[in-house]
Motif scaffolding. Structure first.
Motif, PDB file in Angstrom:
ATOM      1  N   ASP A   1      10.485  17.521   2.247  1.00  0.00           N
ATOM      2  CA  ASP A   1      10.400  17.438   0.782  1.00  0.00           C
ATOM      3  C   ASP A   1      10.508  15.995   0.300  1.00  0.00           C
ATOM      4  OD1 ASP A   1      10.213  20.210   0.578  1.00  0.00           O
ATOM      5  OD2 ASP A   1      12.336  20.473   0.108  1.00  0.00           O
ATOM      6  N   LEU A   2      11.461  15.264   0.865  1.00  0.00           N
ATOM      7  CA  LEU A   2      11.661  13.879   0.452  1.00  0.00           C
ATOM      8  C   LEU A   2      10.453  13.027   0.832  1.00  0.00           C
ATOM      9  CD1 LEU A   2      13.388  11.692  -0.812  1.00  0.00           C
ATOM     10  CD2 LEU A   2      14.561  11.432   1.388  1.00  0.00           C
ATOM     11  N   ALA A   3       9.894  13.256   2.008  1.00  0.00           N
ATOM     12  CA  ALA A   3       8.721  12.490   2.447  1.00  0.00           C
ATOM     13  C   ALA A   3       7.546  12.696   1.488  1.00  0.00           C
ATOM     14  CB  ALA A   3       8.335  12.880   3.868  1.00  0.00           C
ATOM     15  N   ALA A   4       7.323  13.933   1.074  1.00  0.00           N
ATOM     16  CA  ALA A   4       6.236  14.216   0.129  1.00  0.00           C
ATOM     17  C   ALA A   4       6.483  13.500  -1.201  1.00  0.00           C
ATOM     18  CB  ALA A   4       6.098  15.721  -0.081  1.00  0.00           C
ATOM     19  N   HIS A   5       7.725  13.530  -1.658  1.00  0.00           N
ATOM     20  CA  HIS A   5       8.073  12.854  -2.913  1.00  0.00           C
ATOM     21  C   HIS A   5       7.896  11.345  -2.785  1.00  0.00           C
ATOM     22  CE1 HIS A   5      10.130  11.891  -6.625  1.00  0.00           C
ATOM     23  NE2 HIS A   5      10.925  11.081  -5.938  1.00  0.00           N
ATOM     24  N   LEU A   6       8.356  10.783  -1.673  1.00  0.00           N
ATOM     25  CA  LEU A   6       8.227   9.336  -1.472  1.00  0.00           C
ATOM     26  C   LEU A   6       6.765   8.908  -1.430  1.00  0.00           C
ATOM     27  CD1 LEU A   6      11.010   8.660   1.173  1.00  0.00           C
ATOM     28  CD2 LEU A   6      11.114   8.283  -1.304  1.00  0.00           C
ATOM     29  N   ALA A   7       5.920   9.715  -0.797  1.00  0.00           N
ATOM     30  CA  ALA A   7       4.486   9.398  -0.755  1.00  0.00           C
ATOM     31  C   ALA A   7       3.892   9.421  -2.160  1.00  0.00           C
ATOM     32  CB  ALA A   7       3.765  10.377   0.160  1.00  0.00           C
TER      33      ALA A   7
ATOM     34  N   PRO B   1       0.828  -1.205   0.000  1.00  0.00           N
ATOM     35  CA  PRO B   1       0.000   0.000   0.000  1.00  0.00           C
ATOM     36  C   PRO B   1       0.868   1.263   0.000  1.00  0.00           C
ATOM     37  CG  PRO B   1      -0.098  -1.103   2.141  1.00  0.00           C
ATOM     38  CD  PRO B   1       0.710  -1.967   1.232  1.00  0.00           C
ATOM     39  N   ALA B   2       0.310   2.331  -0.504  1.00  0.00           N
ATOM     40  CA  ALA B   2       1.019   3.610  -0.548  1.00  0.00           C
ATOM     41  C   ALA B   2       1.235   4.131   0.872  1.00  0.00           C
ATOM     42  CB  ALA B   2       0.206   4.618  -1.354  1.00  0.00           C
ATOM     43  N   VAL B   3       2.310   4.885   1.053  1.00  0.00           N
ATOM     44  CA  VAL B   3       2.567   5.519   2.341  1.00  0.00           C
ATOM     45  C   VAL B   3       2.169   6.986   2.252  1.00  0.00           C
ATOM     46  CG1 VAL B   3       4.441   3.949   2.945  1.00  0.00           C
ATOM     47  CG2 VAL B   3       4.971   6.099   1.828  1.00  0.00           C
ATOM     48  N   SER B   4       1.782   7.542   3.374  1.00  0.00           N
ATOM     49  CA  SER B   4       1.422   8.962   3.418  1.00  0.00           C
ATOM     50  C   SER B   4       2.685   9.789   3.621  1.00  0.00           C
ATOM     51  CB  SER B   4       0.450   9.219   4.571  1.00  0.00           C
ATOM     52  OG  SER B   4       1.143   9.123   5.813  1.00  0.00           O
ATOM     53  N   PRO B   5       2.612  11.092   3.332  1.00  0.00           N
ATOM     54  CA  PRO B   5       3.770  11.951   3.615  1.00  0.00           C
ATOM     55  C   PRO B   5       4.179  11.898   5.084  1.00  0.00           C
ATOM     56  CG  PRO B   5       2.239  13.106   2.178  1.00  0.00           C
ATOM     57  CD  PRO B   5       1.558  11.823   2.626  1.00  0.00           C
TER      58      PRO B   5
ATOM     59  N   GLU C   1       3.744   9.348   7.239  1.00  0.00           N
ATOM     60  CA  GLU C   1       4.402   8.061   7.497  1.00  0.00           C
ATOM     61  C   GLU C   1       5.842   8.082   6.994  1.00  0.00           C
ATOM     62  OE1 GLU C   1       1.087   4.583   7.156  1.00  0.00           O
ATOM     63  OE2 GLU C   1       1.436   5.777   5.348  1.00  0.00           O
ATOM     64  N   ALA C   2       6.029   8.610   5.786  1.00  0.00           N
ATOM     65  CA  ALA C   2       7.371   8.683   5.210  1.00  0.00           C
ATOM     66  C   ALA C   2       8.260   9.605   6.039  1.00  0.00           C
ATOM     67  CB  ALA C   2       7.295   9.166   3.762  1.00  0.00           C
ATOM     68  N   GLN C   3       7.719  10.712   6.482  1.00  0.00           N
ATOM     69  CA  GLN C   3       8.489  11.655   7.291  1.00  0.00           C
ATOM     70  C   GLN C   3       8.914  11.016   8.606  1.00  0.00           C
ATOM     71  OE1 GLN C   3       7.357  15.860   7.329  1.00  0.00           O
ATOM     72  NE2 GLN C   3       7.315  15.735   9.558  1.00  0.00           N
ATOM     73  N   GLN C   4       8.001  10.336   9.268  1.00  0.00           N
ATOM     74  CA  GLN C   4       8.329   9.677  10.540  1.00  0.00           C
ATOM     75  C   GLN C   4       9.385   8.600  10.336  1.00  0.00           C
ATOM     76  OE1 GLN C   4       4.331   8.550  11.671  1.00  0.00           O
ATOM     77  NE2 GLN C   4       4.122  10.308  13.031  1.00  0.00           N
ATOM     78  N   TRP C   5       9.260   7.824   9.269  1.00  0.00           N
ATOM     79  CA  TRP C   5      10.221   6.771   8.969  1.00  0.00           C
ATOM     80  C   TRP C   5      11.601   7.381   8.744  1.00  0.00           C
ATOM     81  CZ3 TRP C   5      13.604   5.247   5.211  1.00  0.00           C
ATOM     82  CH2 TRP C   5      14.018   3.908   5.213  1.00  0.00           C
ATOM     83  N   LEU C   6      11.651   8.436   7.920  1.00  0.00           N
ATOM     84  CA  LEU C   6      12.925   9.100   7.626  1.00  0.00           C
ATOM     85  C   LEU C   6      13.571   9.661   8.889  1.00  0.00           C
ATOM     86  CD1 LEU C   6      11.925  10.931   4.344  1.00  0.00           C
ATOM     87  CD2 LEU C   6      13.723   9.190   4.556  1.00  0.00           C
ATOM     88  N   ILE C   7      12.780  10.304   9.716  1.00  0.00           N
ATOM     89  CA  ILE C   7      13.314  10.890  10.944  1.00  0.00           C
ATOM     90  C   ILE C   7      13.905   9.807  11.840  1.00  0.00           C
ATOM     91  CG2 ILE C   7      12.625  12.000  13.114  1.00  0.00           C
ATOM     92  CD1 ILE C   7      10.830  13.855  11.387  1.00  0.00           C
ATOM     93  N   GLU C   8      13.214   8.685  11.969  1.00  0.00           N
ATOM     94  CA  GLU C   8      13.726   7.575  12.787  1.00  0.00           C
ATOM     95  C   GLU C   8      15.061   7.073  12.243  1.00  0.00           C
ATOM     96  OE1 GLU C   8      12.649   5.906  15.586  1.00  0.00           O
ATOM     97  OE2 GLU C   8      11.046   7.372  15.863  1.00  0.00           O
ATOM     98  N   LYS C   9      15.130   6.849  10.942  1.00  0.00           N
ATOM     99  CA  LYS C   9      16.350   6.327  10.316  1.00  0.00           C
ATOM    100  C   LYS C   9      17.503   7.317  10.443  1.00  0.00           C
ATOM    101  CE  LYS C   9      15.110   2.314   8.780  1.00  0.00           C
ATOM    102  NZ  LYS C   9      15.733   1.093   9.239  1.00  0.00           N
ATOM    103  N   ILE C  10      17.233   8.581  10.184  1.00  0.00           N
ATOM    104  CA  ILE C  10      18.282   9.597  10.255  1.00  0.00           C
ATOM    105  C   ILE C  10      18.761   9.772  11.688  1.00  0.00           C
ATOM    106  CG2 ILE C  10      18.754  12.064   9.961  1.00  0.00           C
ATOM    107  CD1 ILE C  10      16.866  11.871   7.450  1.00  0.00           C
TER     108      ILE C  10
END
Length: 90
Positions: free
Chosen positions: A72-78, A2-6, A8-17
């Motif tokens: 920006d990246l989270a929006a693009h990934l979504a 399923p698609a991820v929301s901006p 969800e992507a932002q939270q994932w990125l923040i955790e990884k970074i």
């Protein structure tokens, strides 16, 4: 997948970074530019690979260049995730 929301992507990125930087997620601002985070090119490539594994599709080699903040990246990934999402089954 399923698609991820901006968000969800932002939270994932923040955790990884945060993990890569050895800091708490609260210390990673979605507005901060990646080059301000002390992520070197190797770490950026590793992050891109983790994103691809998470989402299940390849990213352009310039993705982080053209989307230089977490927000920006989270929006693009979504948006890309939505394009690659498995169609809903009836």
């Amino acid at each position: 997948m399923p698609a991820v929301s901006p968000l969800e992507a932002q939270q994932w990125l923040i955790e990884k970074i945060a993990h890569r930087l050895g800091t708490e997620p609260a210390g990673v601002s979605p507005e901060m530019y990646f080059d301000e985070m002390d992520l070197d090119s190797t770490e950026a490539l590793i992050l891109a690979g983790e994103i691809e594994s998470w989402l299940g599709f390849e990213l352009s080699t310039t993705t982080l260049w053209y989307h230089p903040t977490v927000k920006d990246l989270a929006a693009h990934l979504a948006e890309e995730s939505d394009k690659h999402a498995a169609p809903a089954q009836a």
